[in-house]
Design a protein around this motif. Sequence first.
Motif, PDB file in Angstrom:
ATOM      1  N   GLU A 127     -15.136  -5.304   4.823  1.00  0.00           N
ATOM      2  CA  GLU A 127     -15.649  -4.807   3.555  1.00  0.00           C
ATOM      3  C   GLU A 127     -15.244  -3.342   3.349  1.00  0.00           C
ATOM      4  N   PRO A 128     -15.149  -2.906   2.100  1.00  0.00           N
ATOM      5  CA  PRO A 128     -14.815  -1.502   1.822  1.00  0.00           C
ATOM      6  C   PRO A 128     -15.781  -0.554   2.531  1.00  0.00           C
ATOM      7  N   GLY A 129     -15.211   0.455   3.176  1.00  0.00           N
ATOM      8  CA  GLY A 129     -16.010   1.411   3.922  1.00  0.00           C
ATOM      9  C   GLY A 129     -16.033   1.154   5.409  1.00  0.00           C
ATOM     10  N   GLU A 130     -15.659  -0.067   5.833  1.00  0.00           N
ATOM     11  CA  GLU A 130     -15.660  -0.380   7.262  1.00  0.00           C
ATOM     12  C   GLU A 130     -14.461   0.217   7.992  1.00  0.00           C
ATOM     13  N   LEU A 131     -13.363   0.429   7.280  1.00  0.00           N
ATOM     14  CA  LEU A 131     -12.193   1.027   7.906  1.00  0.00           C
ATOM     15  C   LEU A 131     -12.328   2.547   7.874  1.00  0.00           C
ATOM     16  N   ASN A 132     -12.127   3.166   9.028  1.00  0.00           N
ATOM     17  CA  ASN A 132     -12.088   4.624   9.076  1.00  0.00           C
ATOM     18  C   ASN A 132     -10.861   5.084   8.291  1.00  0.00           C
ATOM     19  N   PRO A 133     -11.036   5.944   7.301  1.00  0.00           N
ATOM     20  CA  PRO A 133      -9.882   6.388   6.513  1.00  0.00           C
ATOM     21  C   PRO A 133      -8.739   6.922   7.360  1.00  0.00           C
ATOM     22  N   GLU A 134      -9.045   7.533   8.503  1.00  0.00           N
ATOM     23  CA  GLU A 134      -7.994   8.072   9.367  1.00  0.00           C
ATOM     24  C   GLU A 134      -7.194   6.971  10.057  1.00  0.00           C
ATOM     25  N   ASP A 135      -7.732   5.739  10.063  1.00  0.00           N
ATOM     26  CA  ASP A 135      -7.042   4.633  10.720  1.00  0.00           C
ATOM     27  C   ASP A 135      -6.181   3.815   9.762  1.00  0.00           C
ATOM     28  N   VAL A 136      -6.302   4.063   8.470  1.00  0.00           N
ATOM     29  CA  VAL A 136      -5.558   3.279   7.478  1.00  0.00           C
ATOM     30  C   VAL A 136      -4.083   3.670   7.509  1.00  0.00           C
ATOM     31  N   HIS A 137      -3.211   2.671   7.663  1.00  0.00           N
ATOM     32  CA  HIS A 137      -1.774   2.904   7.685  1.00  0.00           C
ATOM     33  C   HIS A 137      -1.152   2.784   6.294  1.00  0.00           C
ATOM     34  N   THR A 138      -1.608   1.803   5.513  1.00  0.00           N
ATOM     35  CA  THR A 138      -1.142   1.645   4.136  1.00  0.00           C
ATOM     36  C   THR A 138      -2.344   1.726   3.205  1.00  0.00           C
ATOM     37  N   PRO A 139      -2.423   2.760   2.382  1.00  0.00           N
ATOM     38  CA  PRO A 139      -3.544   2.868   1.442  1.00  0.00           C
ATOM     39  C   PRO A 139      -3.495   1.762   0.387  1.00  0.00           C
ATOM     40  N   GLY A 140      -4.649   1.371  -0.089  1.00  0.00           N
ATOM     41  CA  GLY A 140      -4.747   0.284  -1.052  1.00  0.00           C
ATOM     42  C   GLY A 140      -4.005   0.513  -2.353  1.00  0.00           C
ATOM     43  N   ILE A 141      -3.655   1.759  -2.666  1.00  0.00           N
ATOM     44  CA  ILE A 141      -2.913   2.043  -3.891  1.00  0.00           C
ATOM     45  C   ILE A 141      -1.574   1.320  -3.905  1.00  0.00           C
ATOM     46  N   HIS A 142      -1.043   1.005  -2.712  1.00  0.00           N
ATOM     47  CA  HIS A 142       0.245   0.322  -2.617  1.00  0.00           C
ATOM     48  C   HIS A 142       0.112  -1.207  -2.632  1.00  0.00           C
ATOM     49  N   VAL A 143      -1.098  -1.736  -2.537  1.00  0.00           N
ATOM     50  CA  VAL A 143      -1.296  -3.174  -2.335  1.00  0.00           C
ATOM     51  C   VAL A 143      -1.976  -3.787  -3.555  1.00  0.00           C
ATOM     52  N   ASN A 144      -1.414  -4.891  -4.035  1.00  0.00           N
ATOM     53  CA  ASN A 144      -1.944  -5.551  -5.224  1.00  0.00           C
ATOM     54  C   ASN A 144      -2.756  -6.796  -4.920  1.00  0.00           C
ATOM     55  N   ARG A 145      -2.392  -7.508  -3.835  1.00  0.00           N
ATOM     56  CA  ARG A 145      -3.053  -8.762  -3.503  1.00  0.00           C
ATOM     57  C   ARG A 145      -3.248  -8.880  -2.000  1.00  0.00           C
ATOM     58  N   VAL A 146      -4.361  -9.478  -1.605  1.00  0.00           N
ATOM     59  CA  VAL A 146      -4.683  -9.662  -0.190  1.00  0.00           C
ATOM     60  C   VAL A 146      -5.022 -11.130   0.043  1.00  0.00           C
ATOM     61  N   VAL A 147      -4.461 -11.702   1.098  1.00  0.00           N
ATOM     62  CA  VAL A 147      -4.734 -13.090   1.485  1.00  0.00           C
ATOM     63  C   VAL A 147      -5.193 -13.096   2.936  1.00  0.00           C
ATOM     64  N   VAL A 148      -6.312 -13.729   3.216  1.00  0.00           N
ATOM     65  CA  VAL A 148      -6.835 -13.806   4.581  1.00  0.00           C
ATOM     66  C   VAL A 148      -6.234 -15.036   5.264  1.00  0.00           C
TER      67      VAL A 148
END
Length: 248
Positions: free
Chosen positions: A212-233
């Motif tokens: 869920e949003p907020g669970e990822l430490n911002p310092e650990d994110v490699h690709t920010p969501g601004i670059h991503v349009n769709r997510v599939v689990v």
Amino acid sequence: MDKVMASAGEAVADIESGASIAVGGFGLVGVPEVLIAALLEQGASDLETISNNCGTDGFGLGILLEQRRIRRTISSYVGSNKEFARQYLGGELEVELTPQGTLAERLRAGGAGIPAFFTPAGVGTQVADGGLPQRYDSSGGVALASSPKETREFDGIAYVLERGIAADYALVHAWKGDRFGNLVYRASARNFNPPAAESGRITIAQVEHLVEPGELNPEDVHTPGIHVNRVVVVGPVTVGVEQRTVRS
């Protein structure tokens, strides 16, 4: 803001024939195999792919190659894919061979809005001077060769001009992702996925674990969501062994 799609098929449904697609992965690691399989089923053809090695036989982009869905590819390595080599040497596939680091930077630059850059890689070779076979004819002759590129000298060192790559779509694999599209890659799966994700005008990420949003430490994110349009689990994936070597 919720970018999660119901299925891989839904996520790739609008990829049209003739599209250019940047694809993450290196060998068997970090390959968005579920999205590629969905694209195979979807039926798009005449594709231009940008990836390190265009898959291997029977895996990754290799399954699109086998079905003649790829018209042209920009890659840096072809040695582990016999079907790739067969199509290339047989005049069935157009190939733009690019030094590996240059390919990564071309993807990153395209995503950053940088149209071109100078690099020393390839100076004094056919990469800069032209003449690299891009397509063969049916008799083994060169039907299409690369053109010479602009070179300039900076501080006494020669550099060649390379173009950035902004692909129509990007397919990437991540270990974790949230609903906003923030991605975390694991170990060597980080390879070409970050620059591929930046390159795509529409980037589709398959993730093993959705948080869920907020669970990822911002310092650990490699690709920010601004670059991503769709997510599939897709759940946890198993990475195969490309070449197994054991003692006799």
